[in-house]
Motif scaffolding. Structure first.
Motif, PDB file in Angstrom:
ATOM      1  N   ASP A  11       4.696  56.848  24.445  1.00 57.54           N
ATOM      2  CA  ASP A  11       3.380  56.170  22.869  1.00 57.54           C
ATOM      3  C   ASP A  11       2.925  55.823  23.803  1.00 57.54           C
ATOM      4  O   ASP A  11       1.137  55.234  23.363  1.00 57.54           O
ATOM      5  N   ALA A  12       2.929  53.948  24.566  1.00 62.37           N
ATOM      6  CA  ALA A  12       1.858  53.133  24.696  1.00 62.37           C
ATOM      7  C   ALA A  12       1.147  54.520  25.813  1.00 62.37           C
ATOM      8  O   ALA A  12      -0.334  54.283  25.946  1.00 62.37           O
ATOM      9  N   LEU A  13       1.832  54.894  26.718  1.00 61.86           N
ATOM     10  CA  LEU A  13       1.107  55.860  27.967  1.00 61.86           C
ATOM     11  C   LEU A  13       0.227  57.024  26.944  1.00 61.86           C
ATOM     12  O   LEU A  13      -0.978  56.946  27.164  1.00 61.86           O
ATOM     13  N   LEU A  14       0.568  57.289  26.032  1.00 58.52           N
ATOM     14  CA  LEU A  14      -0.777  58.222  25.269  1.00 58.52           C
ATOM     15  C   LEU A  14      -1.786  57.734  24.563  1.00 58.52           C
ATOM     16  O   LEU A  14      -3.007  57.790  24.556  1.00 58.52           O
ATOM     17  N   LEU A  15      -1.688  55.715  24.175  1.00 57.69           N
ATOM     18  CA  LEU A  15      -2.394  55.058  23.420  1.00 57.69           C
ATOM     19  C   LEU A  15      -2.999  55.362  24.965  1.00 57.69           C
ATOM     20  O   LEU A  15      -4.771  55.218  24.550  1.00 57.69           O
ATOM     21  N   PRO A  49       5.221  66.076  19.774  1.00 57.00           N
ATOM     22  CA  PRO A  49       5.660  65.303  18.292  1.00 57.00           C
ATOM     23  C   PRO A  49       5.364  63.607  18.429  1.00 57.00           C
ATOM     24  O   PRO A  49       5.523  63.251  17.863  1.00 57.00           O
ATOM     25  N   ALA A  50       5.330  63.059  19.497  1.00 59.77           N
ATOM     26  CA  ALA A  50       5.126  62.484  19.695  1.00 59.77           C
ATOM     27  C   ALA A  50       3.506  61.835  19.176  1.00 59.77           C
ATOM     28  O   ALA A  50       3.047  60.738  18.955  1.00 59.77           O
ATOM     29  N   GLU A  55       0.212  60.166  15.309  1.00 65.27           N
ATOM     30  CA  GLU A  55      -0.949  59.997  14.018  1.00 65.27           C
ATOM     31  C   GLU A  55      -0.265  59.275  12.748  1.00 65.27           C
ATOM     32  O   GLU A  55      -1.044  58.970  11.344  1.00 65.27           O
ATOM     33  N   ARG A  56       1.326  59.769  12.204  1.00 65.24           N
ATOM     34  CA  ARG A  56       1.578  59.243  11.177  1.00 65.24           C
ATOM     35  C   ARG A  56       1.595  58.112  11.071  1.00 65.24           C
ATOM     36  O   ARG A  56       1.449  57.081  10.073  1.00 65.24           O
ATOM     37  N   ALA A  57       1.640  56.564  12.078  1.00 65.72           N
ATOM     38  CA  ALA A  57       1.666  55.149  12.055  1.00 65.72           C
ATOM     39  C   ALA A  57       0.112  55.187  11.895  1.00 65.72           C
ATOM     40  O   ALA A  57      -0.343  53.414  12.112  1.00 65.72           O
TER      41      ALA A  57
END
Length: 113
Positions: A11-15, A49-50, A55-57
């Motif tokens: 998640d951090a990498l995607l952000l 999925p990540a 997005e849900r968060a």
């Protein structure tokens, strides 16, 4: 590098990838691969999925567009995502600093006598 090795860090990498601007899914996958010199060649079944979880968060917003007759979903960082990325970076600095005390230098630390 396998997706399992990234557990807790994806998640951090995607952000971080989205910090530089909005991208569609394939461009995100490509950015991960390029910025990691090919070490992060992750399948869509790991990335999408990540992205949906982020997005849900509320950390990522998405929108649909049509490019050359093809629909693409584009993702971008939200204010909440920027704050989450900042928190992730602080946590990573603390974690990597702590682990480096054990795995960093080749010499073992001096033991008190």
């Amino acid at each position: 590098m396998k997706a399992q090795a990234l557990h807790g860090h994806l998640d951090a990498l995607l952000l971080a990838v989205l910090e530089q601007g909005a991208l569609h899914g394939y461009a995100i996958i490509e950015a991960l691969r390029v910025r990691s010199d090919g070490n992060l060649d992750l399948p869509t079944g790991t990335i999408y999925p990540a992205l949906r979880r982020l997005e849900r968060a509320g950390h990522v917003a998405s929108s649909w567009s049509t490019v050359n007759g093809r629909k693409r979903r584009t993702y971008e960082l939200t204010g909440s995502g920027r704050r989450a990325l900042s928190d992730e970076r602080a946590g990573w600095r603390e974690f990597s600093s702590t682990v480096a005390r054990f795995l960093g230098p080749d010499e073992p630390p001096a033991t008190p006598a």
